[in-house]
Motif scaffolding. Structure first.
Motif, PDB file in Angstrom:
ATOM      1  N   ALA A   1      -0.537  -6.847 -11.441  1.00 38.12           N
ATOM      2  CA  ALA A   1      -0.163  -5.747 -12.328  1.00 38.12           C
ATOM      3  C   ALA A   1      -1.285  -4.753 -12.586  1.00 38.12           C
ATOM      4  O   ALA A   1      -1.039  -3.682 -13.141  1.00 38.12           O
ATOM      5  CB  ALA A   1       0.353  -6.291 -13.662  1.00 38.12           C
ATOM      6  N   ASN A   2      -2.513  -5.087 -12.201  1.00 40.85           N
ATOM      7  CA  ASN A   2      -3.620  -4.166 -12.402  1.00 40.85           C
ATOM      8  C   ASN A   2      -4.089  -3.523 -11.097  1.00 40.85           C
ATOM      9  O   ASN A   2      -5.121  -2.843 -11.076  1.00 40.85           O
ATOM     10  CB  ASN A   2      -4.795  -4.876 -13.080  1.00 40.85           C
ATOM     11  CG  ASN A   2      -4.437  -5.337 -14.484  1.00 40.85           C
ATOM     12  OD1 ASN A   2      -3.828  -4.590 -15.240  1.00 40.85           O
ATOM     13  ND2 ASN A   2      -4.791  -6.553 -14.816  1.00 40.85           N
ATOM     14  N   SER A   3      -3.328  -3.717 -10.024  1.00 40.17           N
ATOM     15  CA  SER A   3      -3.698  -3.131  -8.740  1.00 40.17           C
ATOM     16  C   SER A   3      -3.237  -1.680  -8.661  1.00 40.17           C
ATOM     17  O   SER A   3      -2.278  -1.269  -9.335  1.00 40.17           O
ATOM     18  CB  SER A   3      -3.076  -3.932  -7.590  1.00 40.17           C
ATOM     19  OG  SER A   3      -1.663  -3.792  -7.596  1.00 40.17           O
TER      20      SER A   3
ATOM     21  N   HIS B   1       0.442   0.131  -9.885  1.00 34.82           N
ATOM     22  CA  HIS B   1       0.480   1.329 -10.717  1.00 34.82           C
ATOM     23  C   HIS B   1       1.253   2.451 -10.031  1.00 34.82           C
ATOM     24  O   HIS B   1       2.046   3.148 -10.675  1.00 34.82           O
ATOM     25  CB  HIS B   1      -0.942   1.788 -11.046  1.00 34.82           C
ATOM     26  CG  HIS B   1      -1.567   1.028 -12.165  1.00 34.82           C
ATOM     27  ND1 HIS B   1      -2.082   1.628 -13.287  1.00 34.82           N
ATOM     28  CD2 HIS B   1      -1.741  -0.310 -12.346  1.00 34.82           C
ATOM     29  CE1 HIS B   1      -2.558   0.700 -14.114  1.00 34.82           C
ATOM     30  NE2 HIS B   1      -2.366  -0.478 -13.558  1.00 34.82           N
ATOM     31  N   ALA B   2       1.037   2.618  -8.718  1.00 34.33           N
ATOM     32  CA  ALA B   2       1.748   3.663  -7.987  1.00 34.33           C
ATOM     33  C   ALA B   2       3.241   3.385  -7.949  1.00 34.33           C
ATOM     34  O   ALA B   2       4.069   4.298  -8.065  1.00 34.33           O
ATOM     35  CB  ALA B   2       1.198   3.775  -6.562  1.00 34.33           C
ATOM     36  N   PHE B   3       3.606   2.111  -7.826  1.00 36.34           N
ATOM     37  CA  PHE B   3       5.027   1.737  -7.826  1.00 36.34           C
ATOM     38  C   PHE B   3       5.659   2.001  -9.186  1.00 36.34           C
ATOM     39  O   PHE B   3       6.736   2.604  -9.284  1.00 36.34           O
ATOM     40  CB  PHE B   3       5.177   0.267  -7.443  1.00 36.34           C
ATOM     41  CG  PHE B   3       6.556  -0.288  -7.654  1.00 36.34           C
ATOM     42  CD1 PHE B   3       7.603   0.076  -6.822  1.00 36.34           C
ATOM     43  CD2 PHE B   3       6.813  -1.156  -8.705  1.00 36.34           C
ATOM     44  CE1 PHE B   3       8.895  -0.419  -7.031  1.00 36.34           C
ATOM     45  CE2 PHE B   3       8.085  -1.664  -8.921  1.00 36.34           C
ATOM     46  CZ  PHE B   3       9.124  -1.289  -8.078  1.00 36.34           C
ATOM     47  N   VAL B   4       5.004   1.574 -10.263  1.00 33.41           N
ATOM     48  CA  VAL B   4       5.564   1.748 -11.611  1.00 33.41           C
ATOM     49  C   VAL B   4       5.778   3.227 -11.925  1.00 33.41           C
ATOM     50  O   VAL B   4       6.773   3.608 -12.557  1.00 33.41           O
ATOM     51  CB  VAL B   4       4.656   1.084 -12.663  1.00 33.41           C
ATOM     52  CG1 VAL B   4       5.109   1.431 -14.078  1.00 33.41           C
ATOM     53  CG2 VAL B   4       4.657  -0.434 -12.477  1.00 33.41           C
TER      54      VAL B   4
ATOM     55  N   GLY C   1       2.563   8.316 -15.411  1.00 29.75           N
ATOM     56  CA  GLY C   1       3.793   8.602 -14.700  1.00 29.75           C
ATOM     57  C   GLY C   1       4.933   7.702 -15.097  1.00 29.75           C
ATOM     58  O   GLY C   1       6.084   7.939 -14.706  1.00 29.75           O
ATOM     59  N   PHE C   2       4.676   6.663 -15.903  1.00 27.67           N
ATOM     60  CA  PHE C   2       5.728   5.737 -16.341  1.00 27.67           C
ATOM     61  C   PHE C   2       6.853   6.510 -17.040  1.00 27.67           C
ATOM     62  O   PHE C   2       6.616   7.392 -17.857  1.00 27.67           O
ATOM     63  CB  PHE C   2       5.150   4.714 -17.314  1.00 27.67           C
ATOM     64  CG  PHE C   2       6.170   3.869 -18.017  1.00 27.67           C
ATOM     65  CD1 PHE C   2       6.827   2.853 -17.362  1.00 27.67           C
ATOM     66  CD2 PHE C   2       6.493   4.128 -19.346  1.00 27.67           C
ATOM     67  CE1 PHE C   2       7.775   2.079 -18.018  1.00 27.67           C
ATOM     68  CE2 PHE C   2       7.437   3.362 -20.006  1.00 27.67           C
ATOM     69  CZ  PHE C   2       8.077   2.332 -19.340  1.00 27.67           C
TER      70      PHE C   2
ATOM     71  N   LEU D   1       0.838  -1.202   0.000  1.00 28.02           N
ATOM     72  CA  LEU D   1       0.000   0.000   0.000  1.00 28.02           C
ATOM     73  C   LEU D   1       0.872   1.250   0.000  1.00 28.02           C
ATOM     74  O   LEU D   1       0.536   2.256  -0.625  1.00 28.02           O
ATOM     75  CB  LEU D   1      -0.923  -0.014   1.223  1.00 28.02           C
ATOM     76  CG  LEU D   1      -1.903   1.151   1.361  1.00 28.02           C
ATOM     77  CD1 LEU D   1      -2.874   1.185   0.185  1.00 28.02           C
ATOM     78  CD2 LEU D   1      -2.665   1.044   2.683  1.00 28.02           C
ATOM     79  N   SER D   2       1.999   1.185   0.704  1.00 25.83           N
ATOM     80  CA  SER D   2       2.970   2.281   0.725  1.00 25.83           C
ATOM     81  C   SER D   2       3.936   2.158  -0.445  1.00 25.83           C
ATOM     82  O   SER D   2       4.684   1.179  -0.550  1.00 25.83           O
ATOM     83  CB  SER D   2       3.767   2.262   2.034  1.00 25.83           C
ATOM     84  OG  SER D   2       4.966   2.993   1.912  1.00 25.83           O
ATOM     85  N   THR D   3       3.934   3.139  -1.337  1.00 27.01           N
ATOM     86  CA  THR D   3       4.879   3.125  -2.452  1.00 27.01           C
ATOM     87  C   THR D   3       6.310   3.255  -1.962  1.00 27.01           C
ATOM     88  O   THR D   3       7.233   2.656  -2.544  1.00 27.01           O
ATOM     89  CB  THR D   3       4.551   4.260  -3.440  1.00 27.01           C
ATOM     90  OG1 THR D   3       3.198   4.128  -3.877  1.00 27.01           O
ATOM     91  CG2 THR D   3       5.467   4.212  -4.656  1.00 27.01           C
TER      92      THR D   3
END
Length: 307
Positions: free
Chosen positions: A258-260, A264-267, A302-303, A76-78
């Motif tokens: 990969a769709n969570s 997305h926030a990590f990528v 943001g990628f 949950l935490s990036t």
């Protein structure tokens, strides 16, 4: 086996790792490097105080199992997701494995609390749920790492490791070696029917302050130990790297998440070097065209703007 100087890198780390099957690096990540992740740790785990006064019984319930405190990546935490693949951890994995073409095959956050469960384990190796085959001594195909997010002392469940000199001649099975003979036989032959007190007499504690990294292999005997400090807690990240060509090593499929929103926030924040660990094509790969770059950026806003 235990080196305290933060500047001691490369040769000493690699020599200890190759000789003993593990290396303990106290304070390998600094307080400054950990700070952004630690600021968001409460989003993933209860504090020691909140757990022991049972501030949220529903939230606390899962931690009352030995492995219930495990949370899988992406977090949950990036910031916690990013520190799991911090550049210094990737550098260390590359040095220990003698290769820069790496994949990360499993990442878990783990919280333990005194009295929540029994954490005392028998000595074992991790290859049964990390590899399709058996360990090949000295192959340097993978490395497991614990990153301590808090101090992990002897009374806060510091793991223990057995240097390879005491286990090098042991066969792949049995895989679990108890201190005393077990009460019941194991029909599969995974658990030894004998007692192995010598392993426990020669184990090395991996106690260390926050920021410590413990690196070890799937052929290294190790065990978790009990938390005994009153109202204690320990927080770690368990991250596993393999050489890109070691396809028999694995635990997680990253496409499963990969769709969570967390992925997305990590990528959006990760560097290309970090994304390659999960299987993204490298920048020079022919996969990348103006179209695929643009469409990937549509999938992951943001990628390409990561650190």
């Amino acid at each position: 086996m235990c080196r305290g100087a933060r500047a001691t890198v490369r040769r000493v780390e690699t020599e200890d790792f190759q000789r003993d099957g593990f290396v303990v690096l106290p304070g390998y990540l600094s307080a400054e490097e950990l700070a952004p992740a630690l600021a968001e740790l409460p989003t993933m785990f209860p504090s020691a105080d909140d757990f022991h006064r049972d501030a949220d019984p529903l939230r606390n319930a899962r931690f009352r199992d030995e492995f219930g405190g495990i949370t899988n990546f992406p977090f949950l935490s990036t910031e916690l997701s990013l520190v799991a693949v911090h550049d210094r951890l990737v550098d260390l994995a590359g040095e220990l494995l003698g290769d820069t073409d790496l994949r990360v095959y499993s990442i878990e956050g783990w919280a333990k609390y005194t009295g929540a469960a029994s954490y005392d384990q028998s000595h074992h190796r991790d290859y049964l749920n990390h590899s399709l085959v058996v360990p090949s001594p000295g192959a340097r195909s993978q490395v497991e790492m614990f990153l301590y997010l808090s101090d992990v002392t002897s009374d806060l469940g510091a793991p223990s490791y057995v240097p390879h000199e005491h286990t090098r001649t042991l066969p792949a099975l049995p895989n679990w070696l108890h201190r005393v003979p077990p009460a019941e036989a194991d029909e599969r032959g995974w658990v030894s029917s004998d007692g192995w007190p010598s392993l426990y007499d020669n184990e090395v504690s991996a106690a260390g302050p926050a920021g410590t990294v413990v690196a070890y292999t799937v052929e290294t005997f190790h065990r978790g130990t009990e938390l005994t400090r009153p109202n204690g807690a320990r927080y770690t990240i368990h991250v596993n790297f393999r050489r890109a060509d070691s396809d028999w090593i694995g635990r997680r499929s990253w496409t499963d998440t990969a769709n969570s929103a967390e992925w997305h926030a990590f990528v959006a924040r990760a560097s290309m070097r970090q994304l390659q660990l999960f299987g993204f094509p490298p920048p020079e790969h022919p996969y990348w065209t103006e179209e695929t770059i643009a469409e990937t950026a549509r999938r992951y806003p943001g990628f390409g703007k990561g650190r």
